[in-house]
Scaffold this motif. Structure first.
Motif, short mmCIF file in Angstrom:
data_model
loop_
_atom_site.label_atom_id
_atom_site.label_comp_id
_atom_site.label_asym_id
_atom_site.label_seq_id
_atom_site.Cartn_x
_atom_site.Cartn_y
_atom_site.Cartn_z
N GLU A 29 -5.07 9.16 -6.68
CA GLU A 29 -5.82 8.55 -5.58
C GLU A 29 -6.12 7.08 -5.88
O GLU A 29 -6.08 6.24 -4.98
CB GLU A 29 -7.11 9.33 -5.32
N LEU A 30 -6.39 6.76 -7.13
CA LEU A 30 -6.59 5.36 -7.51
C LEU A 30 -5.34 4.55 -7.20
O LEU A 30 -5.42 3.47 -6.60
CB LEU A 30 -6.94 5.24 -8.99
N LEU A 31 -4.19 5.06 -7.57
CA LEU A 31 -2.94 4.36 -7.32
C LEU A 31 -2.71 4.17 -5.82
O LEU A 31 -2.34 3.09 -5.37
CB LEU A 31 -1.77 5.11 -7.95
N ARG A 32 -2.98 5.21 -5.04
CA ARG A 32 -2.83 5.10 -3.59
C ARG A 32 -3.77 4.03 -3.03
O ARG A 32 -3.38 3.20 -2.21
CB ARG A 32 -3.10 6.45 -2.93
N ARG A 33 -5.01 4.02 -3.52
CA ARG A 33 -5.99 3.05 -3.02
C ARG A 33 -5.65 1.63 -3.48
O ARG A 33 -5.90 0.67 -2.75
CB ARG A 33 -7.39 3.45 -3.46
N LEU A 34 -5.11 1.48 -4.67
CA LEU A 34 -4.67 0.15 -5.13
C LEU A 34 -3.56 -0.37 -4.23
O LEU A 34 -3.56 -1.55 -3.85
CB LEU A 34 -4.18 0.23 -6.58
N GLN A 35 -2.62 0.48 -3.89
CA GLN A 35 -1.52 0.07 -3.02
C GLN A 35 -2.02 -0.30 -1.63
O GLN A 35 -1.59 -1.28 -1.03
CB GLN A 35 -0.46 1.18 -2.95
N GLU A 36 -2.96 0.49 -1.14
CA GLU A 36 -3.55 0.23 0.17
C GLU A 36 -4.29 -1.11 0.17
O GLU A 36 -4.15 -1.92 1.09
CB GLU A 36 -4.49 1.38 0.53
N LEU A 80 -4.57 -10.74 -7.22
CA LEU A 80 -3.39 -9.92 -6.92
C LEU A 80 -2.68 -9.51 -8.20
O LEU A 80 -2.20 -8.38 -8.33
CB LEU A 80 -2.42 -10.67 -5.99
N GLY A 81 -2.64 -10.41 -9.18
CA GLY A 81 -2.03 -10.08 -10.46
C GLY A 81 -2.79 -8.96 -11.17
O GLY A 81 -2.19 -8.04 -11.72
N GLU A 82 -4.10 -9.02 -11.12
CA GLU A 82 -4.91 -7.98 -11.75
C GLU A 82 -4.73 -6.65 -11.03
O GLU A 82 -4.62 -5.59 -11.65
CB GLU A 82 -6.38 -8.39 -11.75
N LEU A 83 -4.68 -6.70 -9.71
CA LEU A 83 -4.46 -5.50 -8.93
C LEU A 83 -3.11 -4.87 -9.32
O LEU A 83 -3.01 -3.65 -9.51
CB LEU A 83 -4.48 -5.88 -7.44
N ASP A 84 -2.09 -5.71 -9.46
CA ASP A 84 -0.76 -5.23 -9.85
C ASP A 84 -0.78 -4.63 -11.26
O ASP A 84 -0.13 -3.62 -11.52
CB ASP A 84 0.27 -6.36 -9.77
N ARG A 85 -1.53 -5.26 -12.17
CA ARG A 85 -1.62 -4.72 -13.54
C ARG A 85 -2.32 -3.37 -13.55
O ARG A 85 -1.93 -2.46 -14.30
CB ARG A 85 -2.34 -5.71 -14.46
N LEU A 86 -3.36 -3.21 -12.73
CA LEU A 86 -4.04 -1.91 -12.64
C LEU A 86 -3.08 -0.85 -12.12
O LEU A 86 -3.03 0.27 -12.65
CB LEU A 86 -5.26 -2.01 -11.72
N ALA A 87 -2.33 -1.18 -11.09
CA ALA A 87 -1.37 -0.22 -10.53
C ALA A 87 -0.29 0.12 -11.55
O ALA A 87 0.09 1.28 -11.70
CB ALA A 87 -0.75 -0.78 -9.25
N LYS A 88 0.17 -0.88 -12.27
CA LYS A 88 1.19 -0.64 -13.31
C LYS A 88 0.62 0.28 -14.39
O LYS A 88 1.30 1.20 -14.86
CB LYS A 88 1.64 -1.98 -13.91
N GLY A 89 -0.62 0.05 -14.78
CA GLY A 89 -1.26 0.90 -15.78
C GLY A 89 -1.42 2.33 -15.29
O GLY A 89 -1.19 3.28 -16.04
N ALA A 90 -1.79 2.49 -14.03
CA ALA A 90 -1.93 3.84 -13.45
C ALA A 90 -0.58 4.54 -13.43
O ALA A 90 -0.49 5.72 -13.80
CB ALA A 90 -2.52 3.75 -12.04
N ARG A 91 0.47 3.82 -13.02
CA ARG A 91 1.82 4.42 -13.01
C ARG A 91 2.26 4.79 -14.42
O ARG A 91 2.86 5.84 -14.65
CB ARG A 91 2.82 3.48 -12.35
#
Length: 135
Positions: A29-36, A80-91
C-alpha cells in the motif's frame, strides 16, 4: 483569483495524498500511495514552474521573494528524487526480504502438507493394511 483557487484545490489534494502516505498499513500500500503521490506531484510541480505559473506570479508580484522561489524550485527536484528513492526501496524490499520470506513460507507449507500426508498414509496403513496380517 482563479490561480489562487486552483492552488487551494491542488494543495488540498496534495495534503490528503501526503496524509495517506504517512499512514500506509503495508509495504504494498505504501508503494501504491507513493506512485499515486508522484503522479499528482510531478505535473503539479511542472505547472508551478511553467511560464505564467505560480512561481512566475510570485516573481512578478513580489521580487523580494526571488530567493525563496529559487529555493522552492530546487526543492521540487529533491522531493521527487526522495519520493523515487522511497519507491525504489519499497520495491527492493518486495523483491528482496519480502520475496524471500514468502518463498520460505511456501516451502514451509509444502513440508507441512507432506508431513500431514505421511501421517495420513501411516494411519491408513495401520488401520486397514495391517488388520488381520498375523495369519
Amino acid at each position: 483569483t482563479a490561480a489562487y483557487h486552483s492552488r487551494t484545490r491542488r494543495r488540498a489534494v496534495s495534503g490528503e495524498l501526503t496524509e495517506r502516505l504517512g499512514h500506509a498499513p503495508s509495504l504494498l500500500e505504501l508503494l501504491r500511495r507513493l506512485q499515486e503521490l508522484r503522479s499528482f506531484m510531478a505535473p503539479h510541480f511542472t505547472d508551478e514552474e511553467a511560464p505564467g505559473g505560480f512561481f512566475d506570479v510570485v516573481r512578478t508580484q513580489a521580487s523580494r521573494h526571488l530567493g525563496t522561489v529559487q529555493q522552492l524550485e530546487t526543492e521540487h527536484a529533491a522531493l521527487l528524487g526522495e519520493l523515487d528513492r522511497l519507491a525504489k526501496g519499497a520495491r527492493a524490499c518486495l523483491v528482496g526480504p519480502v520475496a524471500e520470506i514468502l518463498k520460505q513460507a511456501r516451502e514451509f507449507a509444502r513440508r507441512l502438507h507432506e508431513h500431514e500426508a505421511r501421517e495420513n498414509e501411516l494411519l491408513i496403513d495401520a488401520l486397514y493394511v495391517d488388520v488381520g496380517g498375523g495369519d
